[in-house]
Scaffold this active site. Sequence first.
Site, PDB file in Angstrom:
ATOM      1  N   ASP A  29      17.942 -10.633  -0.749  1.00  0.00           N
ATOM      2  CA  ASP A  29      19.271 -10.391  -1.309  1.00  0.00           C
ATOM      3  C   ASP A  29      19.750  -8.974  -1.004  1.00  0.00           C
ATOM      4  OD1 ASP A  29      19.336 -12.932  -2.333  1.00  0.00           O
ATOM      5  OD2 ASP A  29      19.128 -12.345  -4.438  1.00  0.00           O
ATOM      6  N   HIS A  59       0.800  -1.226   0.000  1.00  0.00           N
ATOM      7  CA  HIS A  59       0.000   0.000   0.000  1.00  0.00           C
ATOM      8  C   HIS A  59       0.833   1.277   0.000  1.00  0.00           C
ATOM      9  CE1 HIS A  59      -3.744  -2.137   0.524  1.00  0.00           C
ATOM     10  NE2 HIS A  59      -3.289  -2.756   1.610  1.00  0.00           N
ATOM     11  N   GLU A  91      -5.720 -11.675   7.775  1.00  0.00           N
ATOM     12  CA  GLU A  91      -6.570 -10.538   7.451  1.00  0.00           C
ATOM     13  C   GLU A  91      -7.805 -10.914   6.634  1.00  0.00           C
ATOM     14  OE1 GLU A  91      -4.243  -7.735   5.224  1.00  0.00           O
ATOM     15  OE2 GLU A  91      -3.412  -9.252   3.890  1.00  0.00           O
ATOM     16  N   ASP A 128      -8.227  -4.542   7.317  1.00  0.00           N
ATOM     17  CA  ASP A 128      -8.585  -5.696   6.491  1.00  0.00           C
ATOM     18  C   ASP A 128      -9.416  -6.699   7.269  1.00  0.00           C
ATOM     19  OD1 ASP A 128      -7.432  -5.692   3.668  1.00  0.00           O
ATOM     20  OD2 ASP A 128      -5.690  -5.055   4.825  1.00  0.00           O
ATOM     21  N   ARG A 185       6.994  -5.669   3.489  1.00  0.00           N
ATOM     22  CA  ARG A 185       5.750  -6.306   3.060  1.00  0.00           C
ATOM     23  C   ARG A 185       5.754  -6.329   1.537  1.00  0.00           C
ATOM     24  NH1 ARG A 185      -0.236  -4.791   5.196  1.00  0.00           N
ATOM     25  NH2 ARG A 185       0.202  -2.707   4.368  1.00  0.00           N
TER      26      ARG A 185
END
Length: 261
Positions: A92, A53, A156, A182, A78
Amino acid sequence: MTHNPYALDRGDLRRRLARGDVTYGTFLGAATPVTAEVCAAAGVDWVLLDLEHGAGGEEQARDVIAAAASYSVPTVVRVESTERIRAGRLLDLGAAGVMFPRVNTADEAAACVRHLRYPPAGDRGVATYNRMCRYGLDPAALDRSDGDVLGVVQIETLPALDAVEDIAALDGVDVLFVGPRDLSHALDVPGQTQAPVYVAALDRVLAAAKGNGKAAGQLVSDGAAAARLAAAGWQFLAIGSDTTLLAGAVVAELRKAGGTP
């Protein structure tokens, strides 16, 4: 030249949560290295770069992770999707862990965890010319990584809530994380965090986490709410985001000055 140990988390955040420590962080919605550094300098235990988001994309991760690390603060990211390559690229770059959104079943959660680990335990691509391996100078980081990376799965949706005990039982799922918006929308009580059905859902998530030796986390709006949840046993607590905290601070000061935001 002495190596600066701040550069990589090396599993410290995962170990802290495993031993029961309460940790506080904030979301990075602006996705800039400056806000990452500001939040890290302010004393958070971790920052969470939000690619679902937030305003940025994977291209911001390289600089955000390093900026927070300059204050010895790890970055969890996220991902925008649970596709295998998304998690691997971020690890990485030196991310301490990955948060997976919109996970519905234990099988989906197990697939996410596999993306965090190298074969044979997982399906993460193997390379050493990256930040995690100090650009080839620390190839042994490959052997340590499976035990270092923090796996965060969001609870969620209704299917995820129904499967929360099975998800919590998976090796490699270290944190069950609730996004209030959510989950409250999924329960048909949007934004009503005191609704009995929502409170019962939180209790179920916390019990599933504790019953399997895992941590539970939530996003909250302020420190007082975080303190209440910490006292109840929640360990991975995000206090707002860089953008909401800034907006709130500006509004508060304008009101003190007599403005009308």
